[in-house]
Design a protein around this motif. Structure first.
Motif, mmCIF file in Angstrom:
data_model
loop_
_atom_site.group_PDB
_atom_site.id
_atom_site.type_symbol
_atom_site.label_atom_id
_atom_site.label_comp_id
_atom_site.label_asym_id
_atom_site.label_seq_id
_atom_site.Cartn_x
_atom_site.Cartn_y
_atom_site.Cartn_z
ATOM 1 N N ARG A 61 -1.548 -1.132 -5.751
ATOM 2 C CA ARG A 61 -1.077 -1.266 -4.597
ATOM 3 C C ARG A 61 -2.402 -0.954 -3.659
ATOM 4 O O ARG A 61 -3.281 -0.627 -4.176
ATOM 5 N N ARG A 81 4.678 -7.877 5.475
ATOM 6 C CA ARG A 81 5.351 -6.791 4.770
ATOM 7 C C ARG A 81 4.854 -5.650 4.526
ATOM 8 O O ARG A 81 3.461 -5.694 3.892
ATOM 9 N N TYR A 82 5.178 -4.343 4.597
ATOM 10 C CA TYR A 82 4.471 -3.199 4.133
ATOM 11 C C TYR A 82 5.413 -2.284 3.546
ATOM 12 O O TYR A 82 6.818 -2.311 3.497
ATOM 13 N N ARG A 83 4.862 -1.164 3.045
ATOM 14 C CA ARG A 83 5.766 -0.001 2.885
ATOM 15 C C ARG A 83 5.332 1.432 3.527
ATOM 16 O O ARG A 83 4.174 1.547 3.804
ATOM 17 N N TRP A 93 0.640 -0.127 11.106
ATOM 18 C CA TRP A 93 1.206 -1.362 10.492
ATOM 19 C C TRP A 93 1.240 -2.304 11.891
ATOM 20 O O TRP A 93 0.800 -3.298 12.149
ATOM 21 N N TRP A 103 0.404 -0.248 1.646
ATOM 22 C CA TRP A 103 1.184 1.030 2.072
ATOM 23 C C TRP A 103 0.458 1.479 3.361
ATOM 24 O O TRP A 103 -0.634 1.836 3.256
ATOM 25 N N CYS A 142 0.255 -7.681 -4.505
ATOM 26 C CA CYS A 142 0.763 -6.177 -4.645
ATOM 27 C C CYS A 142 1.074 -5.595 -2.752
ATOM 28 O O CYS A 142 0.728 -6.489 -2.107
ATOM 29 N N ARG A 143 1.791 -4.541 -2.608
ATOM 30 C CA ARG A 143 2.124 -4.171 -1.426
ATOM 31 C C ARG A 143 1.007 -3.403 -0.725
ATOM 32 O O ARG A 143 0.214 -2.465 -1.174
ATOM 33 N N THR A 175 -4.126 -7.644 -0.733
ATOM 34 C CA THR A 175 -2.430 -7.610 -1.617
ATOM 35 C C THR A 175 -2.133 -9.350 -1.793
ATOM 36 O O THR A 175 -1.379 -9.472 -2.715
ATOM 37 N N PRO A 233 -0.736 -8.076 6.512
ATOM 38 C CA PRO A 233 0.428 -8.511 5.773
ATOM 39 C C PRO A 233 1.636 -8.206 6.539
ATOM 40 O O PRO A 233 1.949 -7.577 7.279
#
Ligand SMILES: [Zn+2]
Length: 351
Positions: free
Chosen positions: A89, A174-176, A121, A115, A112-113, A107, A172
């Motif tokens: 990550r 998408r994210y966490r 973001w 964060w 991978c993600r 990523t 990115p």
């Protein structure tokens, strides 16, 4: 080394990680140092030994700006330092280009993600597709309102419309989400997210009590004071108070915490550094008040008071944002009043 810097302790003295390599600064925590093409000529990034859902690998903290040299430096690190394990990550402390620039590439490269805080973001996604806050017409108009009249400087700010996107071409999709107070398990240790404000929309520092380590990002740096600027996107903001409150809250961490900053060397002396930074801004507040007692001052008028050296354009735009930040903090404290003149320039006088 300046006098204040000398009051901090540097457990690794002058040792630096080799180019394309790392230096272990705590068990499972490796320091990477990469070049930046600015006056601030390097950034520190971190590689943390990790395990996610039984898979061994690494977590990267912060990325460097998007250019070929940084990508090449990462490839060297991947060849030399991962021990055949994957990156699992990418954590980003905040949305500034030297921190999030290569997040998209990293990523994608590792599948991978990312964060990151939701605010940063979103701000990074926006800044990579617009010019807001980092150059262009709105930025030039904001600086002019605060007294920057030099036509050449304003023309350069107007022309610098793709400044952010040049260093962060993509973020990115998408994210966490990271949030203050949240615990993230990295390499068998718990790391607590500490949200900080004033430097970036929602900066996340990471603290591991077991290791006694704080990855401070840009919130606490050993040599330079963190940039705290008002930008055209949020023209009435008071980021300096947010910043001072945020670093004051870090006093709850143990005084012997090893601080891993984004610029400069790892150090101990967190409480002393927080006190130095508070005193630094108190001195600047006193300078600004003294000038505003003599005559009404715009942010541009105060550049010579706040920064006693010649500034290039890049530095002038940062300095203007910082000057406005000091004025807004004093205004919020009730010590200054801001008035916009018939010439459209905002000046401040003693309340
Ligand atoms: Zn930053």
């Amino acid at each position: 080394m300046n006098a204040q810097e000398a009051q901090l302790d540097y457990p690794f003295a002058d040792a630096l990680p080799p180019s394309g390599g790392t230096m272990e600064v705590a068990p499972g925590v490796k320091w990477i140092r990469m070049r930046l093409p600015f006056a601030l000529d390097h950034i520190n990034l971190w590689l943390l030994r990790d395990e996610i859902d039984g898979q061994q690998g690494w977590t990267i903290v912060d990325c460097g700006i998007a250019n070929d040299a940084t990508r090449a430096a990462w490839e060297q690190v991947f060849d030399n330092e991962l021990g055949g394990l994957p990156v699992l990550r990418v954590i980003v402390t905040h949305m500034h280009p030297d921190h999030i620039g290569l997040a998209h590439w990293l990523t994608e490269r590792w599948g991978c993600r990312l964060w990151v805080s939701a605010t940063d973001w979103g701000a990074a996604r926006l800044a990579s597709i617009t010019t807001t806050g980092f150059g262009g017409d709105a930025s030039a108009a904001f600086f002019a309102h605060h007294g920057l009249t030099d036509p050449e400087a304003l023309a350069k700010v107007r022309a610098r419309s793709s400044y952010y996107a040049s260093m962060v071409p993509q973020v990115p999709a998408r994210y966490r989400r990271l949030m203050g107070g949240m615990a993230v398990r990295i390499g068998g240790h718990e790391w607590r997210c500490i949200a900080g404000y004033g430097h970036a929309p929602e900066h996340i520092a990471l603290y591991c009590a077991t290791l006694g380590v704080l990855i401070s990002g840009d919130m606490v740096l050993p040599r330079i004071s963190t940039n705290v600027s008002v930008i055209d996107l949020e023209p009435e903001a008071n980021p300096l108070q947010l910043y001072l409150d945020s670093i004051a809250a870090l006093r709850e961490l143990p005084p012997d915490t090893l601080v891993l900053p984004s610029h400069g060397k790892p150090f101990t002396g967190l409480h002393r550094r927080i006190a130095q930074l508070a005193a630094h801004h108190d001195d600047r507040f006193a300078d600004v008040m003294a000038a505003c007692e003599q005559s009404p001052q715009s942010a541009a008028d105060l550049l010579g008071v706040l920064f006693r050296r010649r500034l290039d354009l890049h530095q002038t735009t940062f300095a203007m944002g910082e000057s406005v930040a000091h004025l807004h903090a004093l205004q919020a404290q009730g010590r200054l009043i801001g008035l916009t003149g018939s010439d459209g320039v905002r000046r401040f006088v003693r309340a």
